[in-house]
Design a protein around this motif. Structure first.
Motif, PDB file in Angstrom:
ATOM      1  N   GLU A  65       0.543  -1.133   0.037  1.00  9.23           N
ATOM      2  CA  GLU A  65       0.014   0.082   0.184  1.00  9.23           C
ATOM      3  C   GLU A  65       0.941   1.434  -0.032  1.00  9.23           C
ATOM      4  O   GLU A  65       0.510   1.973  -0.570  1.00  9.23           O
ATOM      5  CB  GLU A  65      -0.871   0.115   1.232  1.00  9.23           C
ATOM      6  CG  GLU A  65      -1.854  -1.138   1.174  1.00  9.23           C
ATOM      7  CD  GLU A  65      -1.467  -2.261   1.606  1.00  9.23           C
ATOM      8  OE1 GLU A  65      -0.458  -2.611   2.299  1.00  9.23           O
ATOM      9  OE2 GLU A  65      -2.193  -3.440   1.308  1.00  9.23           O
ATOM     10  N   GLU A  66       1.836   1.224   0.878  1.00  8.46           N
ATOM     11  CA  GLU A  66       3.025   2.381   0.812  1.00  8.46           C
ATOM     12  C   GLU A  66       3.441   2.526  -0.569  1.00  8.46           C
ATOM     13  O   GLU A  66       3.690   3.739  -0.950  1.00  8.46           O
ATOM     14  CB  GLU A  66       3.941   2.159   1.923  1.00  8.46           C
ATOM     15  CG  GLU A  66       3.157   2.318   3.267  1.00  8.46           C
ATOM     16  CD  GLU A  66       4.272   2.084   4.454  1.00  8.46           C
ATOM     17  OE1 GLU A  66       4.233   2.694   5.547  1.00  8.46           O
ATOM     18  OE2 GLU A  66       5.060   1.169   4.412  1.00  8.46           O
ATOM     19  N   ARG A  67       3.922   1.348  -1.090  1.00  8.49           N
ATOM     20  CA  ARG A  67       4.382   1.478  -2.466  1.00  8.49           C
ATOM     21  C   ARG A  67       3.834   2.094  -3.539  1.00  8.49           C
ATOM     22  O   ARG A  67       3.982   2.847  -4.341  1.00  8.49           O
ATOM     23  CB  ARG A  67       4.885   0.082  -2.878  1.00  8.49           C
ATOM     24  CG  ARG A  67       5.855   0.235  -4.082  1.00  8.49           C
ATOM     25  CD  ARG A  67       6.409  -1.181  -4.314  1.00  8.49           C
ATOM     26  NE  ARG A  67       7.251  -1.937  -3.265  1.00  8.49           N
ATOM     27  CZ  ARG A  67       8.597  -1.624  -3.234  1.00  8.49           C
ATOM     28  NH1 ARG A  67       9.261  -0.826  -4.228  1.00  8.49           N
ATOM     29  NH2 ARG A  67       9.293  -2.132  -2.285  1.00  8.49           N
ATOM     30  N   GLU A  68       2.433   1.719  -3.399  1.00  6.36           N
ATOM     31  CA  GLU A  68       1.483   2.164  -4.315  1.00  6.36           C
ATOM     32  C   GLU A  68       1.279   3.565  -4.051  1.00  6.36           C
ATOM     33  O   GLU A  68       1.154   4.452  -5.272  1.00  6.36           O
ATOM     34  CB  GLU A  68       0.146   1.589  -4.119  1.00  6.36           C
ATOM     35  CG  GLU A  68      -0.852   1.478  -5.438  1.00  6.36           C
ATOM     36  CD  GLU A  68       0.115   0.957  -6.930  1.00  6.36           C
ATOM     37  OE1 GLU A  68      -0.480   1.711  -7.794  1.00  6.36           O
ATOM     38  OE2 GLU A  68       0.821   0.174  -6.737  1.00  6.36           O
ATOM     39  N   CYS A 111       2.136   9.652  -5.591  1.00  4.19           N
ATOM     40  CA  CYS A 111       2.837  10.950  -5.378  1.00  4.19           C
ATOM     41  C   CYS A 111       4.116  11.174  -6.458  1.00  4.19           C
ATOM     42  O   CYS A 111       3.921  12.342  -7.048  1.00  4.19           O
ATOM     43  CB  CYS A 111       3.278  10.818  -3.978  1.00  4.19           C
ATOM     44  SG  CYS A 111       2.078  10.784  -2.690  1.00  4.19           S
ATOM     45  N   HIS A 112       4.723  10.360  -6.692  1.00  3.50           N
ATOM     46  CA  HIS A 112       5.833  10.195  -7.761  1.00  3.50           C
ATOM     47  C   HIS A 112       5.085  10.909  -8.891  1.00  3.50           C
ATOM     48  O   HIS A 112       5.720  11.588  -9.697  1.00  3.50           O
ATOM     49  CB  HIS A 112       6.618   8.957  -7.864  1.00  3.50           C
ATOM     50  CG  HIS A 112       7.492   8.872  -9.048  1.00  3.50           C
ATOM     51  ND1 HIS A 112       7.217   8.462 -10.303  1.00  3.50           N
ATOM     52  CD2 HIS A 112       8.836   9.285  -9.127  1.00  3.50           C
ATOM     53  CE1 HIS A 112       8.019   8.531 -10.949  1.00  3.50           C
ATOM     54  NE2 HIS A 112       9.232   9.248 -10.451  1.00  3.50           N
TER      55      HIS A 112
END
Length: 70
Positions: free
Chosen positions: A5-8, A13-14
């Motif tokens: 979830e954090e990676r997604e 954001c990126h």
């Protein structure tokens, strides 16, 4: 380690940051890889770097500094 979830969220954001930087880049800064890198580095140093440096300078409870004090 980053969970999925954090990676997604980081990816989203990126992508948004990239779109903002692109919209606010003069066309001549997008002509070649060197110009793109210089422009992004300048934007990073002026806009994002100070906030991230401030965030990273605060040591979180339970974190240990390495040998270099980081």
């Amino acid at each position: 380690m980053m969970n999925p979830e954090e990676r997604e969220r980081l990816k989203a954001c990126h992508d948004e940051i990239a779109q903002i930087l692109y919209r606010n880049s003069p066309p001549e800064s997008l002509e070649d890889l060197e110009s793109i890198e210089q422009h992004l580095r300048q934007q990073w140093l002026e806009v994002m770097g100070p906030d991230i440096a401030f965030f990273l300078s605060k040591q979180q409870p339970g974190q240990k500094k390495d040998e270099k004090g980081l």
